[in-house]
Design a protein around this motif. Structure first.
Motif, PDB file in Angstrom:
ATOM      1  N   CYS A 188     -48.797 118.183  23.807  1.00 12.69           N
ATOM      2  CA  CYS A 188     -49.393 117.037  24.497  1.00 12.69           C
ATOM      3  C   CYS A 188     -50.131 117.423  25.768  1.00 12.69           C
ATOM      4  O   CYS A 188     -50.627 116.560  26.494  1.00 12.69           O
ATOM      5  N   HIS A 189     -50.190 118.716  26.073  1.00 11.76           N
ATOM      6  CA  HIS A 189     -50.905 119.170  27.252  1.00 11.76           C
ATOM      7  C   HIS A 189     -51.309 120.618  27.004  1.00 11.76           C
ATOM      8  O   HIS A 189     -50.764 121.275  26.112  1.00 11.76           O
TER       9      HIS A 189
ATOM     10  N   THR B 179     -48.487 118.285  35.399  1.00 11.18           N
ATOM     11  CA  THR B 179     -47.508 119.222  35.952  1.00 11.18           C
ATOM     12  C   THR B 179     -47.636 120.633  35.399  1.00 11.18           C
ATOM     13  O   THR B 179     -46.792 121.482  35.665  1.00 11.18           O
ATOM     14  N   TYR B 180     -48.688 120.917  34.635  1.00  8.11           N
ATOM     15  CA  TYR B 180     -48.893 122.263  34.112  1.00  8.11           C
ATOM     16  C   TYR B 180     -50.174 122.854  34.692  1.00  8.11           C
ATOM     17  O   TYR B 180     -51.270 122.450  34.328  1.00  8.11           O
TER      18      TYR B 180
ATOM     19  N   ASP C 297     -39.007 121.538  40.232  1.00  8.24           N
ATOM     20  CA  ASP C 297     -38.752 122.673  39.341  1.00  8.24           C
ATOM     21  C   ASP C 297     -37.452 122.508  38.552  1.00  8.24           C
ATOM     22  O   ASP C 297     -36.654 121.609  38.809  1.00  8.24           O
ATOM     23  N   VAL C 298     -37.274 123.374  37.553  1.00  5.32           N
ATOM     24  CA  VAL C 298     -36.030 123.464  36.784  1.00  5.32           C
ATOM     25  C   VAL C 298     -35.573 124.912  36.906  1.00  5.32           C
ATOM     26  O   VAL C 298     -36.317 125.832  36.571  1.00  5.32           O
TER      27      VAL C 298
ATOM     28  N   MET D 204     -40.008 114.700  30.860  1.00  5.30           N
ATOM     29  CA  MET D 204     -40.543 115.067  29.541  1.00  5.30           C
ATOM     30  C   MET D 204     -40.470 116.579  29.350  1.00  5.30           C
ATOM     31  O   MET D 204     -40.243 117.282  30.309  1.00  5.30           O
ATOM     32  N   HIS D 205     -40.651 117.026  28.127  1.00  2.00           N
ATOM     33  CA  HIS D 205     -40.630 118.453  27.835  1.00  2.00           C
ATOM     34  C   HIS D 205     -39.277 119.080  28.060  1.00  2.00           C
ATOM     35  O   HIS D 205     -39.170 120.274  28.309  1.00  2.00           O
TER      36      HIS D 205
ATOM     37  N   VAL E  61     -49.672 111.619  31.544  1.00  2.00           N
ATOM     38  CA  VAL E  61     -48.347 112.054  32.010  1.00  2.00           C
ATOM     39  C   VAL E  61     -48.231 113.580  32.097  1.00  2.00           C
ATOM     40  O   VAL E  61     -48.263 114.156  33.168  1.00  2.00           O
ATOM     41  N   CYS E  62     -48.191 114.221  30.948  1.00  2.00           N
ATOM     42  CA  CYS E  62     -47.801 115.634  30.878  1.00  2.00           C
ATOM     43  C   CYS E  62     -48.755 116.654  31.527  1.00  2.00           C
ATOM     44  O   CYS E  62     -48.284 117.574  32.190  1.00  2.00           O
TER      45      CYS E  62
ATOM     46  N   ARG F 256     -40.328 127.244  35.231  1.00  2.00           N
ATOM     47  CA  ARG F 256     -41.757 126.942  35.290  1.00  2.00           C
ATOM     48  C   ARG F 256     -42.570 128.188  35.624  1.00  2.00           C
ATOM     49  O   ARG F 256     -43.796 128.178  35.593  1.00  2.00           O
TER      50      ARG F 256
ATOM     51  N   TYR G 216     -38.245 123.122  28.312  1.00  2.00           N
ATOM     52  CA  TYR G 216     -37.484 123.712  29.418  1.00  2.00           C
ATOM     53  C   TYR G 216     -36.209 124.365  28.912  1.00  2.00           C
ATOM     54  O   TYR G 216     -35.831 125.454  29.344  1.00  2.00           O
TER      55      TYR G 216
END
Lengths: 213, 113
Positions: free
Chosen positions: A91-92, A126-127, B100-101, B1-2, A122-123, A12, B6
């Motif tokens: 999607c984000h 977290t960004y 986190d990942v 998701m995503h 949703v997406c 991330r 990742y």
């Protein structure tokens, strides 16, 4: 035979770093920056049209959609600067996209920057994009159980907008349940009930945009 | 998701750090609050990493609890966002890990034999 290499690198981190760079730049320019997140059709753009008519060239909007520049064009018509990001499938929004869009804006006289994220509960939560805070939207037609169904967003938001309250009489929406659910998840969240259509709650919203919590 | 996004980021991190060596294993760790479906991430990691570095790559995915710090001072493990503090039953908490990942490690073929 193999050799193990320890890494401990976050997947991330790249976006987080880009978001921090954005945040540094926004602070240096004295900008108030908010990230608006909510379902498609919850009323984000309509509320921004009213906001654009109020703040005019003190405000700019970075619009995020999968396709079309319909939303940026709506904002421009109401008097604020706007630029559209078309994700083409994403999607984000992410921090790098936001930076590129921001670099294309004229920053003269700008005080408020709104990022209207892709319609999605949703997406986007977290960004990080470099914003000062996230504004979560829940409109009356969507139903009053959505806080517990989508906790990630409502946990991270500093403000909850309950929109389309002009429909109170015709819908079975328990506003008290929403308030209770969201305060349980996020005790410090601010809440504004509003209707872009009737104008109810708009002064409080404009105040929040101008001065913050 | 995503999970796919990742997986691709993990692939890039491995590639940037392997100094051209052959990869035989990759270990990834995800927290239970990352919004990831472990099976989906596993699948995406295997597909992406084997395509990039060869069929020999063995992928390990560990899924760990998150940690939260309550306003009352208690630290506790969390596996989902609605957990109350075991000490004060309150919800005024900060998540300190688990979202986190991570690329934890990878194994390269040891050529010094």
């Amino acid at each position: 035979m193999s050799k193990k290499i320890e890494m401990n690198l976050s997947a991330r981190e790249r976006n987080e770093r880009a978001a921090k760079d954005n945040q540094t730049l926004f602070k240096a320019l004295g900008l108030r920056v908010l990230n608006l997140i909510g379902s498609p059709g919850c009323g984000k753009t309509t509320l921004l049209e009213k906001s654009a008519a109020h703040f005019k060239d003190k405000m700019a909007v970075i619009e995020g959609d999968v396709f079309t520049s319909i939303d940026a064009e709506r904002i421009l018509k109401h008097g604020s600067r706007a630029v559209q990001i078309e994700t083409g499938g994403g999607c984000h929004l992410n921090a790098e996209q936001v930076r590129r869009a921001f670099d294309s804006l004229d920053k003269n006289g700008l005080k408020i920057l709104i990022i209207e994220n892709v319609g999605n509960l949703v997406c986007p939560s977290t960004y990080e994009l470099g914003e000062a805070g996230k504004v979560a939207f829940l409109s009356l037609p969507e139903g009053d159980e959505k806080i517990v169904k989508y906790p990630a967003l409502f946990m991270r938001a500093e403000m909850l907008i309950i929109s389309k309250v002009d429909l109170k009489e015709v819908l079975d929406f328990n506003i008290d349940r929403v308030r209770e659910d969201v305060r349980k998840l996020n005790p410090d969240i601010n809440i504004i009930e509003l209707s872009a259509k009737t104008g109810e709650g708009l002064p409080a919203w404009f105040d929040y945009l101008a001065k913050g919590r | 998701m995503h999970e796919m996004a990742y997986a691709d980021e993990i692939r890039q991190l491995v590639d940037q750090n392997r100094q051209g060596k052959k990869i035989v294993a990759v270990t990834v760790e995800t927290g239970k609050l990352a919004g990831i479906v472990p099976e989906a991430l596993s699948f995406c990691l295997e597909t992406t990493l084997q395509e990039a570095f060869g069929e020999q790559v063995v992928v390990t995915l560990n899924c760990v609890d998150g940690e939260a710090l309550c306003a009352c001072g208690t630290s506790f493990k969390v596996s989902e966002p609605f957990q109350a503090c075991p000490n004060c039953q309150g919800y005024r908490k900060t998540i300190t890990s688990g979202k986190d990942v991570f690329l934890k490690s990878f194994e390269i073929e040891d050529e010094d034999e």
